[in-house]
Design a protein around this motif. Structure first.
Motif, PDB file in Angstrom:
ATOM      1  N   ALA A  46     -34.841  97.051  59.963  1.00 35.85           N
ATOM      2  CA  ALA A  46     -34.877  95.725  60.583  1.00 35.85           C
ATOM      3  C   ALA A  46     -36.315  95.266  60.805  1.00 35.85           C
ATOM      4  CB  ALA A  46     -34.119  95.742  61.908  1.00 35.85           C
ATOM      5  N   GLN A  68     -27.181 100.546  59.460  1.00 32.05           N
ATOM      6  CA  GLN A  68     -27.347 101.284  60.704  1.00 32.05           C
ATOM      7  C   GLN A  68     -28.815 101.642  60.876  1.00 32.05           C
ATOM      8  OE1 GLN A  68     -24.893 101.874  62.911  1.00 32.05           O
ATOM      9  NE2 GLN A  68     -23.502 100.749  61.584  1.00 32.05           N
ATOM     10  N   THR A  70     -29.465  99.094  62.961  1.00 33.12           N
ATOM     11  CA  THR A  70     -29.419  97.650  63.202  1.00 33.12           C
ATOM     12  C   THR A  70     -28.757  96.980  62.011  1.00 33.12           C
ATOM     13  OG1 THR A  70     -31.496  97.786  64.434  1.00 33.12           O
ATOM     14  CG2 THR A  70     -30.781  95.599  63.743  1.00 33.12           C
ATOM     15  N   GLY A  74     -26.869  91.207  63.351  1.00 39.52           N
ATOM     16  CA  GLY A  74     -27.813  91.094  64.460  1.00 39.52           C
ATOM     17  C   GLY A  74     -29.154  90.552  63.990  1.00 39.52           C
ATOM     18  N   ILE A  75     -29.603  91.018  62.823  1.00 45.83           N
ATOM     19  CA  ILE A  75     -30.871  90.528  62.267  1.00 45.83           C
ATOM     20  C   ILE A  75     -30.760  89.051  61.938  1.00 45.83           C
ATOM     21  CG2 ILE A  75     -32.480  90.711  60.336  1.00 45.83           C
ATOM     22  CD1 ILE A  75     -31.719  93.709  60.215  1.00 45.83           C
ATOM     23  N   GLN A  78     -31.026  87.032  65.084  1.00 46.47           N
ATOM     24  CA  GLN A  78     -32.399  87.089  65.570  1.00 46.47           C
ATOM     25  C   GLN A  78     -33.305  86.156  64.760  1.00 46.47           C
ATOM     26  OE1 GLN A  78     -34.152  91.023  65.539  1.00 46.47           O
ATOM     27  NE2 GLN A  78     -36.201  90.224  65.929  1.00 46.47           N
TER      28      GLN A  78
END
Length: 140
Positions: A46, A68, A70, A74-75, A78
């Motif tokens: 990430a 995994q 992250t 989620g990235i 963000q």
């Protein structure tokens, strides 16, 4: 390659090398007429993704939603919140039931994994064309 083809940089994120290879293979060097040549930037973490997008020059990110520790969702969220000129974002999902999570992540599109070499280039080419249309003066 046609003379009106638009070059693009595509970031491919997964901690698994075989996923990155599958994406590059499915998309190829020119996903569709008018799109390409494509330069790939591979990231396994990430932090690498965020640093690369911060530097600029990335037109589209393909993010592994199953990565995994992250994940790509989620990235994606963000990047959408932190980057003013965020590249187009595609999240790879393993289950259709995860589309709602991809929607939450603010991704521009989803692709099922394993990646379909007929569908993926069409989706990516459409997003790259949209990006080029939004920024016609900023071409390499």
């Amino acid at each position: 390659m046609s003379p009106d083809a638009v070059p693009a940089t595509v970031l491919v994120f997964s901690q698994r090398a075989e996923v990155r290879t599958a994406v590059r293979t499915a998309l190829g060097s020119a996903p569709a007429p008018g799109v390409g040549p494509v330069t790939y930037l591979e990231c396994a973490t990430a932090d690498e993704v965020v640093a690369a997008v911060d530097r600029g020059g990335v037109d589209l990110c393909v993010l592994d939603g199953e990565a995994q520790p992250t994940g790509g969702m989620g990235i994606s969220r963000q990047l959408k919140h932190e980057i003013a000129d965020c590249p187009q974002l595609v999240v790879l999902i393993a289950r259709q039931a995860d589309r709602w999570l991809a929607h939450w992540s603010m991704a521009d599109a989803t692709l099922a994994y394993p990646i379909d070499p007929l569908t993926a280039p069409e989706v990516v080419a459409g997003l790259l064309r949209d990006r080029a249309a939004q920024r016609p003066a900023v071409r390499r």
